[in-house]
Motif scaffolding. Structure first.
Motif, mmCIF file in Angstrom:
data_model
loop_
_atom_site.group_PDB
_atom_site.id
_atom_site.type_symbol
_atom_site.label_atom_id
_atom_site.label_comp_id
_atom_site.label_asym_id
_atom_site.label_seq_id
_atom_site.Cartn_x
_atom_site.Cartn_y
_atom_site.Cartn_z
ATOM 1 N N ILE A 129 0.861 -1.187 0.000
ATOM 2 C CA ILE A 129 0.000 0.000 0.000
ATOM 3 C C ILE A 129 0.890 1.227 0.000
ATOM 4 N N SER A 130 0.348 2.354 -0.495
ATOM 5 C CA SER A 130 1.129 3.585 -0.567
ATOM 6 C C SER A 130 0.189 4.776 -0.605
ATOM 7 N N PHE A 131 0.437 5.752 0.276
ATOM 8 C CA PHE A 131 -0.362 6.977 0.330
ATOM 9 C C PHE A 131 0.099 7.962 -0.734
ATOM 10 N N SER A 132 -0.820 8.827 -1.135
ATOM 11 C CA SER A 132 -0.430 10.001 -1.902
ATOM 12 C C SER A 132 0.148 11.047 -0.952
ATOM 13 N N ASN A 133 0.651 12.150 -1.491
ATOM 14 C CA ASN A 133 1.316 13.151 -0.648
ATOM 15 C C ASN A 133 0.375 13.773 0.373
ATOM 16 N N ASP A 134 -0.884 14.019 -0.006
ATOM 17 C CA ASP A 134 -1.831 14.643 0.920
ATOM 18 C C ASP A 134 -2.629 13.620 1.716
ATOM 19 N N GLY A 135 -2.500 12.323 1.415
ATOM 20 C CA GLY A 135 -3.182 11.292 2.176
ATOM 21 C C GLY A 135 -4.637 11.091 1.812
ATOM 22 N N THR A 136 -5.171 11.863 0.889
ATOM 23 C CA THR A 136 -6.586 11.705 0.539
ATOM 24 C C THR A 136 -6.822 10.478 -0.335
ATOM 25 N N LYS A 137 -5.770 9.945 -0.929
ATOM 26 C CA LYS A 137 -5.893 8.761 -1.779
ATOM 27 C C LYS A 137 -4.736 7.824 -1.474
ATOM 28 N N PHE A 138 -4.909 6.578 -1.813
ATOM 29 C CA PHE A 138 -3.827 5.610 -1.624
ATOM 30 C C PHE A 138 -3.955 4.497 -2.654
ATOM 31 N N LEU A 139 -2.837 3.822 -2.856
ATOM 32 C CA LEU A 139 -2.748 2.707 -3.800
ATOM 33 C C LEU A 139 -2.654 1.391 -3.042
ATOM 34 N N SER A 140 -3.143 0.343 -3.652
ATOM 35 C CA SER A 140 -3.023 -0.997 -3.066
ATOM 36 C C SER A 140 -2.712 -1.982 -4.183
ATOM 37 N N ASP A 185 3.437 17.921 -8.771
ATOM 38 C CA ASP A 185 2.841 18.042 -10.099
ATOM 39 C C ASP A 185 2.816 16.710 -10.851
ATOM 40 N N LYS A 186 3.306 15.637 -10.216
ATOM 41 C CA LYS A 186 3.317 14.326 -10.867
ATOM 42 C C LYS A 186 2.632 13.270 -10.011
ATOM 43 N N GLN A 187 1.663 13.689 -9.243
ATOM 44 C CA GLN A 187 0.955 12.734 -8.397
ATOM 45 C C GLN A 187 0.030 11.814 -9.179
ATOM 46 N N HIS A 188 -0.115 12.064 -10.469
ATOM 47 C CA HIS A 188 -0.942 11.184 -11.297
ATOM 48 C C HIS A 188 -0.125 10.096 -11.973
ATOM 49 N N ILE A 189 1.165 10.031 -11.685
ATOM 50 C CA ILE A 189 2.035 9.025 -12.313
ATOM 51 C C ILE A 189 2.293 7.905 -11.317
ATOM 52 N N LEU A 190 2.011 6.703 -11.747
ATOM 53 C CA LEU A 190 2.111 5.517 -10.901
ATOM 54 C C LEU A 190 3.223 4.615 -11.414
ATOM 55 N N LEU A 191 4.053 4.131 -10.498
ATOM 56 C CA LEU A 191 5.088 3.156 -10.809
ATOM 57 C C LEU A 191 4.798 1.872 -10.047
ATOM 58 N N ALA A 192 4.938 0.754 -10.717
ATOM 59 C CA ALA A 192 4.667 -0.549 -10.091
ATOM 60 C C ALA A 192 5.730 -1.544 -10.520
ATOM 61 N N GLY A 193 6.325 -2.217 -9.540
ATOM 62 C CA GLY A 193 7.272 -3.292 -9.819
ATOM 63 C C GLY A 193 6.540 -4.612 -9.912
ATOM 64 N N MET A 194 6.686 -5.290 -11.033
ATOM 65 C CA MET A 194 5.884 -6.470 -11.321
ATOM 66 C C MET A 194 6.705 -7.747 -11.162
ATOM 67 N N SER A 195 5.987 -8.853 -11.164
ATOM 68 C CA SER A 195 6.624 -10.162 -11.040
ATOM 69 C C SER A 195 7.271 -10.617 -12.336
ATOM 70 N N ASP A 196 7.028 -9.934 -13.458
ATOM 71 C CA ASP A 196 7.627 -10.307 -14.742
ATOM 72 C C ASP A 196 8.851 -9.460 -15.060
ATOM 73 N N LYS A 197 9.534 -8.967 -13.987
ATOM 74 C CA LYS A 197 10.823 -8.277 -14.092
ATOM 75 C C LYS A 197 10.718 -6.858 -14.643
ATOM 76 N N LYS A 198 9.528 -6.319 -14.756
ATOM 77 C CA LYS A 198 9.354 -4.992 -15.331
ATOM 78 C C LYS A 198 8.902 -3.995 -14.276
ATOM 79 N N ILE A 199 9.236 -2.722 -14.513
ATOM 80 C CA ILE A 199 8.660 -1.605 -13.754
ATOM 81 C C ILE A 199 7.767 -0.858 -14.731
ATOM 82 N N VAL A 200 6.479 -0.848 -14.461
ATOM 83 C CA VAL A 200 5.495 -0.284 -15.377
ATOM 84 C C VAL A 200 5.066 1.077 -14.854
#
Length: 572
Positions: free
Chosen positions: A332-343, A380-395
């Protein structure tokens, strides 16, 4: 002398007078008869070797013989009589078998078994020389099939043909024409298990029917997954609010941080006792995150597919439960202001949640398991998401458009961590390939590659508050420190050890002032080290199982939260 006398005596002389007349000087000279002085030679062996069938001498200039020569051919002279010390051939009467003389042939075991089985199966085989066929082979077949190079269909055809011939040879009894008889079933069976007729199917019991249905469903799911056409089971996104009210009398949301929240002291201290326990997850807790900058709320992800958020300052109860994953939640990961988070979950989905309402804003998936999710820390880049995957890629996704804008594909194993450094212009990733790679944000080219033979996998990395150092949890039971400057070198003078983390992705973290380094371990303890001296400061026994996560409160200088695989979150 007798020989000479007989030589000089004329054949036609009838008297000594005639002999004297012949020996006169006027007569012709005496001629001796031809006589060989060589000893008598026994040419029996030569005649016997010449009579042997197919015995021809080998060319002495040959270096390779394509067949198995006999002893006669090996010992046969190129010219002249038979060698006096040559072995006696079979033609001379020496036999080691009732049918004659049998010699050893250099044949590989596989070739012998192949021809042996072929002869007993089809009635023909090839002799060791490979030039002739022994048995009932067709004359036009130069290279007959063997039991090992026949196709299964040919085996079946020959087996059926032999079976039909046997049936034709045997007289068919009258009951064999009746399909209801045992004789007809035996003659027309298709498999070894079809010898008996099956009676009417008996009704299944309730347990047997349930087992059969479960087995059929599991088999269908496995086949669909193997074909890559398994339909995604849609999980109904639900959320439950457990607090008293979502807004207070002034209309403020329940996630609004308190106005008087600020750091009471610049120095941090090691906690001494457990203040509170949050028990709500039914399975192990995999990650915890404090609300950014304030820490009045604590977000937790669990293996029971649920995400919960807890009140830290006032009631210390569960405020909301987020249910949207069908499998365990990994990160899980919060956004900078905490109003949203990723899972990120093991159901291969990444969900972007609204913290206040519990609604899923968007869902992202590549069909692979995401191991780590992170938002770009720039405002200014809070809409960009990075995810490390099980297939060796960072998407990299743009959450506004929902499209994949970049893929960083250089790792050789599943990506475990993503850490932004150098004012968020670069980021460091670790992987199961036991290496660290440094990337420029937006450019899929590795600018620094760190890999040594002694390195182990690093499942957790934390950034020091001064942004100059990285603490990497190494699976050889130590914490390594790397510089975030241009060279990203290993600081060999700083090394934190003593805990047992081999096999577990235990989280490493810093105190807000940077004086202490802390980490969980596989035995349920939380370890604290002094940053300057690298000495162990304190160890707290926190959980019964693995202490997988630990977080230092951003404002409370001596408050720490830990989580473990026993499903309990503790506040120290």
């Amino acid at each position: 002398m007798d020989l000479l006398q007989s030589s000089y005596a004329p054949d036609d002389a009838s008297s000594p007078e005639e002999a004297a007349d012949d020996s006169s000087p006027d007569s012709s000279p005496l001629r001796l008869p031809s006589k060989s002085a060589a000893p008598a030679v026994d040419d029996t062996a030569l005649a016997l070797s010449a009579a042997a069938s197919g015995s021809r001498p080998l060319d002495p200039s040959l270096h390779l013989v394509a067949f198995n020569p006999t002893a006669d051919q090996l010992w046969a002279p190129v010219l002249g009589p038979q060698h006096p010390h040559a072995p006696i051939s079979s033609a001379s009467g020496n036999r080691n078998h009732k049918l004659g003389h049998v010699e050893d042939a250099a044949v590989l075991p596989f070739l012998f078994d192949e021809q042996y089985n072929t002869f007993h199966r089809f009635g023909y085989a090839s002799d060791p020389s490979g030039l002739h066929i022994v048995g009932d082979a067709q004359p036009q077949e130069a290279n007959p099939d063997t039991v090992y190079n026949l196709a299964p269909s040919e085996h079946k055809r020959r087996r059926l043909h032999a079976k039909q011939e046997d049936i034709l040879d045997e007289p068919m009894p009258p009951e064999a024409k009746n399909p209801a008889s045992e004789e007809w079933i035996l003659r027309n069976k298709q498999s070894p298990w079809a010898g008996r007729r099956e009676g009417p199917p008996a009704e299944l019991t309730v347990e047997q029917r349930q087992y059969a249905e479960a087995h059929a469903a599991k088999k269908a799911e496995k086949e669909a997954r193997a074909e890559g056409k398994s339909e995604k089971t849609e999980v109904v996104v639900k959320t439950t609010f457990h607090g008293k009210e979502e807004r207070d009398y002034q209309g403020r949301s329940w996630i609004t941080p308190p106005k008087d929240a600020k750091a009471t002291n610049d120095h941090c201290y090691i906690p001494k006792r457990c203040v509170h326990e949050w028990v709500g997850h039914t399975k192990g807790v995999s990650a915890i995150r404090f609300f950014p900058k304030y820490g009045h709320l604590l977000l937790s992800a669990s293996m029971d597919c649920k995400i919960k958020i807890w009140d830290v300052l006032e009631s210390r109860t569960c405020m909301r439960t987020y249910m949207g994953h069908s499998k365990a939640v990994r990160d899980i990961s919060f956004s900078n202001d905490g109003t949203k988070f990723l899972s990120a979950g093991y159901d291969r989905n990444i969900q972007y949640w609204d913290t206040e309402t519990g609604q899923v804003i968007s869902t992202f998936s590549t069909g692979k398991v995401p191991y780590v999710v992170k938002l770009n820390p720039d405002e200014d880049k809070q809409h960009i998401l990075l995810a490390g995957m099980s297939d060796k890629k960072i998407v990299q996704w743009d959450m506004k458009s929902g499209q994949i804008t970049q893929e960083y594909d250089q790792h050789l194993g599943a990506v475990n961590t993503i850490t932004f450094v150098d004012n968020n212009r670069r980021f460091v990733t670790s992987s199961d390939d036991k290496s660290l790679r440094v990337w420029e944000f937006g450019i899929p080219v590795v600018i620094k590659y760190i890999s040594e033979p002694h390195m182990h996998s690093m499942p957790s990395i934390a950034l020091h508050p001064n942004s100059n150092w990285l603490a990497a949890q190494s699976l050889d039971n130590q914490i390594l420190i790397y510089s975030t400057k241009e060279r990203f070198q290993l600081n060999k003078k700083k090394r934190f050890a003593g805990h047992i983390v081999a096999g577990y992705a235990c989280q490493v973290n810093f105190s807000p002032d940077g004086r202490f380094v802390m980490s969980g371990d596989g035995e349920g303890s939380c370890w604290f080290w002094d940053w300057k001296s690298c000495r162990r400061f304190k160890t707290l026994k926190c959980h019964n199982g693995v202490c997988i996560g630990c977080e230092w409160h951003p404002l409370e200088t001596s408050k720490v939260a830990t989580c473990g695989w026993d499903g309990v979150i503790k506040y120290w």
